[in-house]
Enzyme design. Structure first.
Site, PDB file in Angstrom:
ATOM      1  N   ARG A  54      -2.992  16.298  -4.505  1.00  8.47           N
ATOM      2  CA  ARG A  54      -3.560  14.961  -4.696  1.00  8.47           C
ATOM      3  C   ARG A  54      -4.686  14.963  -5.721  1.00  8.47           C
ATOM      4  O   ARG A  54      -5.601  14.137  -5.658  1.00  8.47           O
ATOM      5  CB  ARG A  54      -4.050  14.366  -3.373  1.00  8.47           C
ATOM      6  CG  ARG A  54      -2.930  14.078  -2.388  1.00  8.47           C
ATOM      7  CD  ARG A  54      -3.454  13.478  -1.105  1.00  8.47           C
ATOM      8  NE  ARG A  54      -2.396  13.292  -0.121  1.00  8.47           N
ATOM      9  CZ  ARG A  54      -2.586  13.139   1.179  1.00  8.47           C
ATOM     10  NH1 ARG A  54      -3.816  13.130   1.657  1.00  8.47           N
ATOM     11  NH2 ARG A  54      -1.573  12.989   2.006  1.00  8.47           N
ATOM     12  N   ARG A 112      -6.725   9.043  -5.901  1.00 12.86           N
ATOM     13  CA  ARG A 112      -7.753   8.044  -5.624  1.00 12.86           C
ATOM     14  C   ARG A 112      -9.176   8.529  -5.841  1.00 12.86           C
ATOM     15  O   ARG A 112     -10.105   7.718  -5.899  1.00 12.86           O
ATOM     16  CB  ARG A 112      -7.587   7.552  -4.183  1.00 12.86           C
ATOM     17  CG  ARG A 112      -6.303   6.756  -3.979  1.00 12.86           C
ATOM     18  CD  ARG A 112      -6.035   6.506  -2.513  1.00 12.86           C
ATOM     19  NE  ARG A 112      -5.645   7.747  -1.830  1.00 12.86           N
ATOM     20  CZ  ARG A 112      -5.464   7.837  -0.516  1.00 12.86           C
ATOM     21  NH1 ARG A 112      -5.649   6.774   0.246  1.00 12.86           N
ATOM     22  NH2 ARG A 112      -5.095   8.983   0.024  1.00 12.86           N
ATOM     23  N   ARG A 153      -4.684   1.909 -11.968  1.00 13.21           N
ATOM     24  CA  ARG A 153      -3.891   1.360 -10.876  1.00 13.21           C
ATOM     25  C   ARG A 153      -4.348  -0.033 -10.443  1.00 13.21           C
ATOM     26  O   ARG A 153      -3.708  -0.647  -9.578  1.00 13.21           O
ATOM     27  CB  ARG A 153      -3.983   2.305  -9.663  1.00 13.21           C
ATOM     28  CG  ARG A 153      -3.044   3.507  -9.673  1.00 13.21           C
ATOM     29  CD  ARG A 153      -1.598   3.123  -9.336  1.00 13.21           C
ATOM     30  NE  ARG A 153      -1.511   2.149  -8.289  1.00 13.21           N
ATOM     31  CZ  ARG A 153      -1.640   2.419  -6.983  1.00 13.21           C
ATOM     32  NH1 ARG A 153      -1.883   3.652  -6.580  1.00 13.21           N
ATOM     33  NH2 ARG A 153      -1.540   1.459  -6.085  1.00 13.21           N
ATOM     34  N   ASP A 205       5.592  10.103  -5.386  1.00 11.61           N
ATOM     35  CA  ASP A 205       5.451  10.025  -3.933  1.00 11.61           C
ATOM     36  C   ASP A 205       6.744  10.542  -3.324  1.00 11.61           C
ATOM     37  O   ASP A 205       7.826  10.394  -3.931  1.00 11.61           O
ATOM     38  CB  ASP A 205       5.191   8.586  -3.478  1.00 11.61           C
ATOM     39  CG  ASP A 205       4.784   8.525  -2.015  1.00 11.61           C
ATOM     40  OD1 ASP A 205       3.566   8.573  -1.736  1.00 11.61           O
ATOM     41  OD2 ASP A 205       5.677   8.473  -1.147  1.00 11.61           O
ATOM     42  N   TYR A 246       9.815   9.646   8.334  1.00 12.45           N
ATOM     43  CA  TYR A 246       9.457   8.319   7.838  1.00 12.45           C
ATOM     44  C   TYR A 246      10.579   7.321   8.086  1.00 12.45           C
ATOM     45  O   TYR A 246      10.345   6.184   8.508  1.00 12.45           O
ATOM     46  CB  TYR A 246       9.127   8.375   6.348  1.00 12.45           C
ATOM     47  CG  TYR A 246       7.736   8.865   6.050  1.00 12.45           C
ATOM     48  CD1 TYR A 246       6.614   8.145   6.462  1.00 12.45           C
ATOM     49  CD2 TYR A 246       7.519  10.040   5.343  1.00 12.45           C
ATOM     50  CE1 TYR A 246       5.325   8.583   6.191  1.00 12.45           C
ATOM     51  CE2 TYR A 246       6.239  10.493   5.061  1.00 12.45           C
ATOM     52  CZ  TYR A 246       5.151   9.764   5.492  1.00 12.45           C
ATOM     53  OH  TYR A 246       3.877  10.203   5.225  1.00 12.45           O
TER      54      TYR A 246
END
Length: 368
Positions: free
Chosen positions: A45, A49, A58, A94, A170
């Site tokens: 990651r 963010r 983004r 992702d 998921y």
């Protein structure tokens, strides 16, 4: 925000592709038993963010929109390489991207994660799951070519995919879960349907990885993020055959294959048996202990606790050096190499400067 412009550097990707997977990459050398020119480090990651430049790009784009835009994927993937001087870029994407590309109705919801519109819970649901056409992820292949045209010769590009079990969790749960009760209920209660689903997801994973490999990535990582929910016996019985097939079907590309999960200390031997060249280790197990569990002949990756990055410079230095020492002991115990990483992903509120300083420190420590 202004629209990104594709730069005319595609031809550079093909030149670099011809010397791809070279052991001159520190990451590849460490993964394959070579002598890296410096200690390789990258962070899960790292393209995300915690970076203000990422948040800026983004601001007007959804996550999935960004994942299918080659120019945006290229720019976001390169941001942490420019900022931190890490030894590998990891493709910005992702794990649910290939599911979306196959036609499964899903979205990535801010603050929640992937949400599946119609969860898969019966044999009938599994029977109508779509296949992944490689053309559906052609934008990802294009992004890889763009990235390779920009990366320095010593910086590897890592492609990745979600492992079948994590993708299944998921799809079955409909989104993130704490207990994975529905997933385990299907696994235990209807093993035939479970294996059909897992086989289907293995096909999707292999297709997604092959698109990245054909475009020229230098290594791949298979994330089985939620496998730590399983016992070793259940992992070997219900999961290992499908993950092993993924690794086997991409073995011919000759690139390092990394396997990683969270809370998988008890699963490290079983996860290594499925065929990776590098085993990722979270912060719960020291790297030298991990080698004792899995045996010699594999490289290890990890494993600084991501929360250490909030504890101040003195603690960060102490803990980084401890992980380096653990990695050196792991190599002395038979690991083919050590790739420095976190034990999981960079947390969103991490100060990027702490990562840059950590990289500088890691690179400054001499190899044994």
């Amino acid at each position: 925000m202004a629209q990104l412009t594709l730069m005319p550097h595609e031809s550079g990707a093909h030149n670099r592709r011809s010397r791809s997977h070279d052991s001159s990459f520190p990451l590849v050398a460490a993964a394959t038993g070579g002598r890296p020119t410096r200690r390789p480090v990258w962070f899960m990651r790292q393209a995300g963010r915690s970076l203000p430049e990422y948040r800026a790009i983004r601001a007007d784009h959804g996550m999935l929109e960004a994942c299918f835009d080659p120019a945006m994927v290229c720019e976001i993937t390169l941001q942490p390489v420019r900022r931190h001087d890490v030894d590998a870029a990891i493709l910005f994407s992702d794990i649910v991207v290939p599911l979306r590309a196959a036609g499964i109705d899903l979205d990535i919801v801010a603050g929640t994660g992937p949400v599946i519109a119609h969860p898969v819970r019966t044999a009938a649901d599994v029977a109508v799951l779509p296949r992944l056409d490689p053309a559906g992820v052609g934008a990802i292949g294009k992004a890889v070519e763009l990235i390779l045209g920009e990366l320095a010769d010593h910086t590897a590009l890592i492609g990745f995919a979600g492992a079948p079990f994590t993708l299944a969790s998921y799809l079955i749960e409909g989104g993130p879960s704490r207990t994975y009760a529905r997933t385990k209920a299907l696994m235990y209660g209807d093993p035939r349907t479970w294996n059909v689903l897992m086989g289907h997801l293995a096909d999707i994973t292999v297709t997604f990885l092959r698109v990245q490999l054909d475009a020229g990535v230098d290594a791949v990582q298979l994330f089985d993020s939620w496998a730590g929910q399983l016992s070793p016996a259940d992992y070997r019985h219900y999961v290992a055959p499908h993950s092993a097939r993924v690794f086997a079907e991409i073995a011919g590309y000759g690139v390092p294959r990394i396997h990683f999960g969270v809370g998988t200390g008890e699963l490290l031997p079983a996860m290594t048996e499925v065929g990776p060249d590098v085993i990722g280790v979270d912060w719960r197990v020291p790297l030298d202990e991990a080698v004792r569990r899995v045996g010699p002949g594999k490289a290890v990756q990890g494993n600084l606790d991501p929360t250490v990055l909030f504890a101040g410079a003195d603690v960060i230095e102490r803990e980084v050096r401890r992980v380096i020492d653990d990695g050196d002991r792991a190599v002395a115990a038979g690991a083919t190499g050590h790739i420095f990483n976190l034990g999981h992903g960079v947390l969103p509120t991490t100060d990027p400067d702490t990562l840059t300083r950590a990289v500088d420190l890691i690179h400054s420590v001499d190899l044994p």
